[in-house]
Write a protein that holds these residues in place. Structure first.
Motif, short mmCIF file in Angstrom:
data_model
loop_
_atom_site.label_atom_id
_atom_site.label_comp_id
_atom_site.label_asym_id
_atom_site.label_seq_id
_atom_site.Cartn_x
_atom_site.Cartn_y
_atom_site.Cartn_z
N SER A 59 11.54 -97.47 43.94
CA SER A 59 11.47 -98.31 45.21
C SER A 59 12.80 -98.20 45.94
CB SER A 59 10.86 -99.65 44.97
OG SER A 59 11.72 -100.43 44.22
N MET A 60 12.34 -98.55 47.11
CA MET A 60 13.85 -99.32 47.92
C MET A 60 14.15 -100.63 47.51
SD MET A 60 13.32 -97.69 51.68
CE MET A 60 11.50 -98.24 51.75
N GLU A 61 15.28 -101.06 47.72
CA GLU A 61 15.76 -102.43 47.47
C GLU A 61 14.60 -103.40 48.29
OE1 GLU A 61 18.09 -104.65 45.46
OE2 GLU A 61 17.83 -102.61 44.59
N SER A 62 14.12 -104.46 47.49
CA SER A 62 13.27 -105.37 48.19
C SER A 62 13.84 -106.00 49.46
CB SER A 62 12.81 -106.54 47.08
OG SER A 62 12.35 -105.83 46.16
N GLY B 1 18.83 -89.42 50.79
CA GLY B 1 18.26 -89.51 49.49
C GLY B 1 19.40 -89.68 48.50
N ILE B 2 20.48 -88.80 48.43
CA ILE B 2 21.46 -89.05 47.61
C ILE B 2 22.42 -90.25 47.80
CG2 ILE B 2 23.67 -88.11 46.67
CD1 ILE B 2 22.38 -85.23 46.75
N GLN B 3 22.46 -90.41 49.04
CA GLN B 3 23.48 -91.56 49.62
C GLN B 3 22.76 -92.82 49.23
OE1 GLN B 3 23.21 -88.96 51.48
NE2 GLN B 3 24.86 -87.99 50.87
N ARG B 4 21.35 -92.90 49.41
CA ARG B 4 20.68 -94.20 49.11
C ARG B 4 20.82 -94.36 47.61
NH1 ARG B 4 14.56 -94.15 51.11
NH2 ARG B 4 15.64 -94.83 53.06
N VAL B 5 20.74 -93.47 46.82
CA VAL B 5 21.08 -93.79 45.34
C VAL B 5 22.16 -94.30 45.04
CG1 VAL B 5 21.36 -92.46 43.23
CG2 VAL B 5 19.46 -91.64 44.65
N GLN B 6 23.27 -93.85 45.69
CA GLN B 6 24.53 -94.42 45.38
C GLN B 6 24.53 -95.85 45.91
OE1 GLN B 6 28.16 -91.56 46.65
NE2 GLN B 6 26.19 -90.46 47.41
N ALA B 7 24.17 -96.02 47.10
CA ALA B 7 24.21 -97.67 47.59
C ALA B 7 23.61 -98.56 46.73
CB ALA B 7 23.53 -97.63 49.00
N ASN B 8 22.16 -98.02 46.31
CA ASN B 8 21.45 -99.08 45.40
C ASN B 8 22.12 -99.19 43.83
OD1 ASN B 8 19.51 -99.93 47.01
ND2 ASN B 8 18.48 -97.95 46.84
N VAL B 9 22.71 -98.16 43.32
CA VAL B 9 23.67 -98.27 41.99
C VAL B 9 24.54 -99.26 42.15
CG1 VAL B 9 24.56 -96.91 40.27
CG2 VAL B 9 22.50 -96.13 41.22
N TRP C 53 13.73 -85.37 41.72
CA TRP C 53 13.07 -86.84 41.49
C TRP C 53 11.82 -86.89 42.35
CZ3 TRP C 53 11.96 -89.72 37.82
CH2 TRP C 53 11.49 -91.25 38.03
N GLY C 54 11.76 -87.17 43.54
CA GLY C 54 10.67 -87.32 44.65
C GLY C 54 10.62 -88.92 44.81
N LEU C 55 11.67 -89.42 45.44
CA LEU C 55 11.78 -91.08 45.64
C LEU C 55 10.57 -91.34 46.65
CD1 LEU C 55 13.38 -93.27 45.26
CD2 LEU C 55 14.82 -92.80 47.24
N PRO C 56 10.23 -90.53 47.67
CA PRO C 56 9.10 -91.33 48.46
C PRO C 56 7.89 -91.33 47.73
CG PRO C 56 10.31 -89.43 49.59
CD PRO C 56 10.75 -89.21 48.45
N VAL C 57 7.56 -90.64 46.73
CA VAL C 57 6.43 -91.03 45.89
C VAL C 57 6.55 -92.30 45.25
CG1 VAL C 57 4.91 -90.07 44.06
CG2 VAL C 57 5.94 -88.44 45.54
#
Length: 613
Positions: free
Chosen positions: A215-218, A36-44, A328-332
């Motif tokens: 969402s995740m990155e497209s 979760g937290i690492q995905r946020v960093q990657a996408n930002v 937050w609740g990213l999977p939702v």
């Protein structure tokens, strides 16, 4: 008709903002998929680069042996390439290590200039991104901002590992003394953080909310390719619960919900639990083992790539998210962004993510879940209407939105002067030992541990059982006393050395108001300072002086002369501190407390070194 997305405000581009991605790089040394937290960093990071935000630069912290330049700036190109690789459909350990090596080899030593701003984008309590790495640059006038995801280890410790609760709480308390502002991923986390800071009596600083994306990155191309790890589910109806499998996520509720639906004679789809195993799941695993995964109706999968997860979301009848609490609740949001209905807990921040597009239930009431989920399974007309509503009306918040809002908030907040480092006040009569940071934690030790971490920040290497080694030939220990400026004070300090300082002298003294105190040389040789290996006797010294402005004392240490470094150690070691305390010169009781603490501790250590102990 989808509502138009409001445009972000346009403001002038200020000086660079330095964003720490140390947590991301460190985490990926041990994992091949983003959490979760690492995905946020990657996408930002990816979105900021895509938007051409050259004023956002990225840094890593140095290791525990870092000296005068504890940060490294990492170029954009290898960082983005590494993120693209780990976000792809095929990731292996060797390939990821090579990408990480390119990032670190391309990085260069970097010293943040005074007045600049550093943002802790990832975890602030682990993964080479801990708060102690930032204390010294805060002293130099650097502004510190922190992105806060949740306060779950404090608000819901029953769902967390005891070590995480301790380290998270300690790190957040430390942040209260050096953060200039906070950003939070939800309004719920904003409220939780505000309550915490008020309860701790922390100085007021701005708290702004920058909600996460839905969402995740497209992805293109293989996004609908079915994961090879889930061959058994292909062509079958299933409901997916995408999340790390841990007690807080309440997977046991989901499995018991399926058991109840089966018991009532309902025809249920398979249930997929997609995520790596975490803690507090013994009851869940026992139930699955005892029932043979509900006679094969429950499936577990971990290590799925982003493209695999997207295929899971798209292929699900609907998704389930029964978590007790979230930041937050990213999977939702990911489910909605894929056009898939979701049944979710009504707790914490989750309704912020799902709004009117999610069917909610009480995660503590099984029958409420039976009602909500049972309807989605059996009333296919209703399910189709929920899916249509999402496809036609839901406007997902993208990572570009997040990155733009993030920098807008940072750019506004960094226009204010940085706050000074707010040192903790030491107790007169207390004795603060860096080695005690390894003792089992207790509520009584919390203040002392916090003060000890700040004592050794900057001029000392990471603490060890014996104490903390000074970085090189000189260092400073600054602390608040709570005493009146100019008041006579005695500082008690216990020092040890490598035993290689025979031709050197030590200067030690209090640097307070001009004319009140001077550094006085103390000759040392092979006697009390002849310390090495497991035999670590210490030299206990008194340093007299006066309290400085704002009740501050600064103890200066300096090795005068050349000295040899210990073999087989890359650090510049000469002198170390085993402990420090202070008392007003007229405070006999506090002085006695320190002397008793020294005597008792020393006797205990000597007894432990005796043969047969």
């Amino acid at each position: 008709m989808k509502p138009a997305r409001p445009r972000s405000r346009t403001i002038a581009r200020p000086a660079a903002t330095f964003i720490s991605v140390a947590d991301l790089v460190s985490f990926l040394r041990f994992h091949t998929t983003l959490s979760g937290i690492q995905r946020v960093q990657a996408n930002v990071v990816t979105s900021l680069v895509k938007q051409g935000r050259t004023d956002a630069r990225f840094i890593l912290t140095g290791g525990p042996e870092s000296g005068t330049t504890p940060f490294r700036e990492i170029p954009v190109e290898p960082l983005v390439a590494m993120i693209a690789y780990v976000s792809g459909s095929v990731v292996d350990r060797a390939g990821l290590d090579a990408a990480l090596d390119r990032c670190e080899s391309a990085s260069r030593p970097f010293a943040p200039p005074p007045g600049s701003t550093i943002i802790l984008l990832g975890s602030f309590w682990s993964n080479d991104n801990t708060v102690d790495r930032y204390i010294e640059i805060k002293r130099s006038g650097v502004r510190i901002g922190v992105y806060i995801y949740d306060l779950i280890p404090i608000t819901h410790p029953q769902f967390c590992d005891a070590y995480l609760c301790r380290t998270f709480s300690a790190a957040l308390l430390d942040l209260c003394l050096l953060a200039d502002f906070y950003l939070t991923i939800s309004a719920h986390t904003n409220r939780e953080l505000g309550r915490f800071l008020a309860a701790e009596g922390a100085r007021p600083v701005p708290i702004r909310t920058v909600p996460l994306a839905h969402s995740m990155e497209s992805r293109t191309g293989s996004e609908r390719a079915w994961p090879t790890a889930l061959k058994r589910l292909r062509g079958r109806e299933f409901v997916a619960y995408v999340s790390t499998i841990e007690g807080r996520k309440n997977h046991l509720y989901a499995v018991n919900l399926w058991r109840q639906l089966i018991k009532e004679g309902r025809t249920v789809p398979d249930l997929l639990l997609a995520g790596r195993k975490g803690w507090r799941i013994a009851g869940l695993m026992d139930l699955l083992e005892a029932t043979d995964n509900l006679d094969g109706r429950v499936h577990l999968a971990h290590g799925l790539s982003d493209s695999d997860l997207r295929a899971v979301y798209v292929g699900s009848l609907f998704t389930l998210f029964s978590s007790f609490t979230e930041g937050w609740g990213l999977p939702v949001g990911e489910s909605l962004a894929c056009g898939t209905p979701c049944a979710a807990s009504n707790a914490a921040s989750i309704p912020e993510v799902g709004g009117e597009f999610v069917d909610y239930f009480d995660p503590t009431n099984l029958q409420d879940g039976v009602r909500v989920v049972g309807r989605l399974i059996e009333d296919r007309g209703y399910l189709a209407e929920r899916r249509r509503h999402i496809v036609e009306d839901f406007v997902p918040r993208t990572w570009d939105d997040v990155a733009g809002d993030f920098m807008t908030q940072v750019d506004e907040l960094k226009n204010t002067p940085p706050l000074p480092l707010d040192l903790p006040v030491l107790r007169p009569g207390g004795f603060y030992r860096p080695g005690d940071l390894f003792d089992p934690p207790s509520s009584k030790q919390a203040h002392d541990a916090r003060a000890t971490r700040f004592l050794i920040a900057g001029s000392f290497y990471a603490p060890e059982n014996i104490g903390a080694w000074m970085k090189g030939p000189s260092g400073e220990i600054a602390f608040k006393t709570g005493l009146t400026p100019g008041e006579p004070v005695i500082v008690y300090v216990s020092l040890f050395s490598t035993g290689l300082l025979a031709d050197c002298k030590i200067k030690i003294g209090l640097d307070t108001a001009p004319g009140l105190n001077e550094l006085k040389p103390i000759a040392i040789g092979g006697g009390a300072f002849n310390t090495f290996a497991s035999r670590m006797p210490t030299a206990h010294l008194q340093v007299r002086g006066h309290v400085g402005n704002d009740g501050l004392c600064r103890l200066n240490l300096e090795i005068v002369g050349d000295y040899a470094r210990p073999p087989a150690d890359t650090r510049d070691l000469g002198l170390g501190i085993a402990g420090l305390g202070f008392a007003a010169a007229a405070d006999v009781a506090a002085r006695t407390d320190i002397l008793e603490a020294l005597t008792f501790k020393q006797a205990t250590e000597e007894a432990a070194r005796r043969p047969g102990s």
